[in-house]
Design a protein around this motif. Structure first.
Motif, short mmCIF file in Angstrom:
data_model
loop_
_atom_site.label_atom_id
_atom_site.label_comp_id
_atom_site.label_asym_id
_atom_site.label_seq_id
_atom_site.Cartn_x
_atom_site.Cartn_y
_atom_site.Cartn_z
N GLU A 1 0.82 -1.22 0.00
CA GLU A 1 0.00 0.00 0.00
C GLU A 1 0.84 1.27 0.00
O GLU A 1 0.34 2.34 -0.34
N ASP A 2 2.12 1.15 0.36
CA ASP A 2 3.00 2.32 0.41
C ASP A 2 3.77 2.54 -0.90
O ASP A 2 4.46 3.55 -1.04
N LEU A 3 3.67 1.62 -1.82
CA LEU A 3 4.42 1.74 -3.07
C LEU A 3 3.92 2.92 -3.90
O LEU A 3 2.73 3.21 -3.94
N ASP A 4 4.84 3.59 -4.57
CA ASP A 4 4.51 4.67 -5.49
C ASP A 4 3.65 4.09 -6.61
O ASP A 4 4.06 3.15 -7.31
N GLN A 5 2.44 4.63 -6.76
CA GLN A 5 1.51 4.08 -7.75
C GLN A 5 2.00 4.26 -9.19
O GLN A 5 1.64 3.48 -10.07
N ASP A 6 2.83 5.25 -9.42
CA ASP A 6 3.42 5.41 -10.76
C ASP A 6 4.35 4.24 -11.07
O ASP A 6 4.39 3.76 -12.21
N VAL A 7 5.08 3.80 -10.06
CA VAL A 7 5.97 2.65 -10.23
C VAL A 7 5.15 1.40 -10.51
O VAL A 7 5.46 0.61 -11.42
N VAL A 8 4.08 1.19 -9.74
CA VAL A 8 3.21 0.02 -9.92
C VAL A 8 2.60 0.01 -11.33
O VAL A 8 2.58 -1.01 -12.01
N GLU A 9 2.11 1.17 -11.75
CA GLU A 9 1.48 1.26 -13.07
C GLU A 9 2.47 1.00 -14.19
O GLU A 9 2.13 0.35 -15.20
N ARG A 10 3.69 1.49 -14.03
CA ARG A 10 4.73 1.24 -15.04
C ARG A 10 5.03 -0.25 -15.15
O ARG A 10 5.13 -0.79 -16.25
N GLU A 11 5.13 -0.91 -14.00
CA GLU A 11 5.38 -2.35 -14.01
C GLU A 11 4.21 -3.10 -14.63
O GLU A 11 4.39 -4.05 -15.39
N ARG A 12 2.99 -2.66 -14.32
CA ARG A 12 1.80 -3.30 -14.87
C ARG A 12 1.79 -3.21 -16.40
O ARG A 12 1.47 -4.18 -17.09
N GLN A 13 2.15 -2.05 -16.92
CA GLN A 13 2.18 -1.86 -18.37
C GLN A 13 3.22 -2.79 -19.02
O GLN A 13 2.96 -3.40 -20.06
N ILE A 14 4.39 -2.88 -18.39
CA ILE A 14 5.45 -3.74 -18.94
C ILE A 14 5.00 -5.20 -18.92
O ILE A 14 5.15 -5.93 -19.91
N PHE A 15 4.43 -5.64 -17.78
CA PHE A 15 3.98 -7.03 -17.67
C PHE A 15 2.86 -7.32 -18.67
O PHE A 15 2.79 -8.42 -19.24
N SER A 16 1.98 -6.34 -18.89
CA SER A 16 0.87 -6.52 -19.84
C SER A 16 1.38 -6.71 -21.25
O SER A 16 0.93 -7.61 -21.99
N GLU A 17 2.34 -5.88 -21.65
CA GLU A 17 2.91 -5.99 -23.00
C GLU A 17 3.64 -7.32 -23.19
O GLU A 17 3.54 -7.96 -24.25
N GLN A 18 4.36 -7.75 -22.14
CA GLN A 18 5.05 -9.04 -22.21
C GLN A 18 4.05 -10.18 -22.34
O GLN A 18 4.25 -11.11 -23.13
N ALA A 19 2.96 -10.12 -21.55
CA ALA A 19 1.96 -11.19 -21.56
C ALA A 19 1.23 -11.26 -22.89
O ALA A 19 0.90 -12.37 -23.37
N ARG A 20 0.96 -10.12 -23.50
CA ARG A 20 0.22 -10.12 -24.77
C ARG A 20 1.02 -10.76 -25.90
O ARG A 20 0.44 -11.25 -26.88
N GLU A 21 2.33 -10.75 -25.77
CA GLU A 21 3.15 -11.40 -26.79
C GLU A 21 2.93 -12.90 -26.84
O GLU A 21 3.28 -13.56 -27.82
N SER A 22 2.33 -13.44 -25.77
CA SER A 22 2.05 -14.88 -25.73
C SER A 22 0.87 -15.25 -26.61
O SER A 22 0.68 -16.42 -26.95
N GLY A 23 0.04 -14.24 -26.93
CA GLY A 23 -1.12 -14.50 -27.78
C GLY A 23 -2.30 -15.11 -27.05
O GLY A 23 -3.29 -15.51 -27.67
#
Length: 307
Positions: free
Chosen positions: A203-225
């Motif tokens: 809950e203390d994590l910078d939400q900008d950091v969390v969102e950036r990681e979420r975007q990266i993980f999403s792009e990586q996951a979508r490559e799986s098809g």
């Protein structure tokens, strides 16, 4: 003689010294510009100002504690050599003690009285710049306190008591034996020094950091098809793994990797017989975030030989 703003500005431009000091110099010398410069030099202020553009990224981190409060301070110098100077070590030790009284507030610390002196911390540092001959900078300070329990401290790569390259504070609230709480807190502080967590909990994590990681993980996951619903689960799984890596409470405890820090605190509370709550931490690593000037020693030697 009346001291005008233009005169103060001119002296400041010539010396680089602060406006108030320049006004004091001109007042003391009845507006004589050259005498004012000499006055500033005798006070060590002009010398300090001339060094102010040199990068100060070395130095020491110091910690101090008293009762249920502790403070950490970073004081920078230009070279690592100065960190081994006893006068510099005494300077940061005193500054750390002064930080306790102002709850780590940097601005208040600079203007507070240096322990055992009638001068401010800021003026004491200026005097040290003139004496030691290097630019120094009081970069940052922080403090933690608890109503009961302990704020444990740890210094890594210590070169003297409570002085080193990394300083850590860990706050634990508890009605249990303070000495036992402090001893356990020191273990967590050693863990913090080693792992450098980004925050206490998720809950203390910078939400900008969390969102950036979420975007990266999403792009990586979508490559799986895979379908979106599967991708979403993949992303959440990777985020959980990320939280385990960067939040203190979710990290595997370095001293007991089979348990998280959170679990280690719970186990300690059972042994202590009293509730224990991990309420905060501070970790200062010397020079982190400062852009150090990179020098090519071989090139310097070659240039000197060729000149």
């Amino acid at each position: 003689m009346s001291i005008t703003a233009a005169m103060v500005k001119e002296l400041r431009e010539k010396t680089g010294v602060g406006m108030m000091d320049c006004k004091a110099a001109l007042t003391e010398t009845n507006g004589d510009m050259e005498a004012a410069i000499d006055w500033l030099r005798t006070k060590g202020l002009a010398k300090a100002a001339k060094k102010a553009d040199r990068v100060a990224a070395e130095g020491l981190v110091g910690v101090a504690s008293e009762g249920t409060k502790a403070a950490v301070v970073e004081l920078n110098s230009e070279t690592d050599f100065v960190a081994r100077n006893e006068a510099f070590q005494a300077l940061i030790a005193g500054t750390s003690q002064a930080a306790l009284a102002v709850d780590g507030d940097l601005e208040a610390l600079a203007s507070s009285t240096f322990p055992g002196s009638s001068k401010s911390v800021s003026d004491t540092i200026k005097d040290a710049i003139a004496t030691i001959g290097e630019n120094m900078s009081l970069r940052r300070s922080a403090a933690l306190s608890v109503s009961s329990g302990a704020v444990a401290t740890y210094v890594h790569s210590a070169i003297a008591d409570n002085l080193g390259k990394i300083g850590v504070l860990v706050a634990l609230e508890s009605e249990g034996d303070a000495a036992e709480v402090a001893a356990f807190g020191r273990k967590i502080a050693m863990h913090v020094a080693a792992t450098n967590p980004l925050s206490l909990g998720v809950e203390d994590l910078d939400q900008d950091v969390v969102e950036r990681e979420r975007q990266i993980f999403s792009e990586q996951a979508r490559e799986s098809g895979k379908p979106e619903n599967i991708i979403e689960k993949m992303v959440e799984g990777r985020l959980r793994k990320f939280y385990e890596e960067v939040t203190l409470t979710k990290q595997a405890f370095v001293i007991d990797p089979d348990n998280t820090v959170e679990q280690a605190v719970e186990a300690f509370a059972k042994t202590l017989g009293k509730p224990v709550k991990l309420t905060g931490f501070v970790r200062y690593a010397l020079g982190e975030g400062i852009e150090k000037e990179q020098t090519d020693f071989a090139a310097e030697v070659a240039a000197a030989v060729g000149s």
